[in-house]
Design a protein around this motif. Structure first.
Motif: not given
Length: 114
Positions: A32-48
């Motif tokens: 979940i924290l990794d997803g928040v980090t990915a969302a902070d940099v607006d990187n959909e691939d990283a969030m997925e």
């Protein structure tokens, strides 16, 4: 292994009457924290990729009930991981502000309703 890579071992996935194992909940919390980090940099691939790992560690389980012909979805490990993260954040804010967790939750509820 990096800080955000978490090993995967099915042997610690105890989904008995007591719910998911502490280790599975911890792993889900990290994702979940990794997803928040990915969302902070607006990187959909990283969030997925981050949230896709929830399936890998069995924090989300999809099974087929052959008798009923229906898919069953168990997200209890995911929800336990989310609860772990939110509880830690609420406690951190309360400590920082010199208030109580209840006060923090009340402020958050007000913002959600606002």
């Amino acid at each position: 292994m990096s800080e955000h890579q978490h090993d995967h071992d099915h042997s610690d996935h105890d989904h008995g009457d007591d719910g998911p194992s502490d280790d599975l909940v911890r792993r889900a919390g990290h994702i979940i924290l990794d997803g928040v980090t990915a969302a902070d940099v607006d990187n959909e691939d990283a969030m997925e990729l981050a949230f896709g790992r929830l399936l890998e560690i069995d924090a989300i389980e999809v099974t087929m009930d052959e008798d009923e012909g229906e898919l069953e979805l168990d997200i209890s490990p995911l929800m336990s991981g989310v609860l772990l993260v939110v509880t830690e954040l609420v406690n951190e804010i309360a400590e920082r502000d010199g208030s109580s967790p209840e006060d923090v939750l009340a402020r958050i509820r007000t913002r959600i309703d606002g």
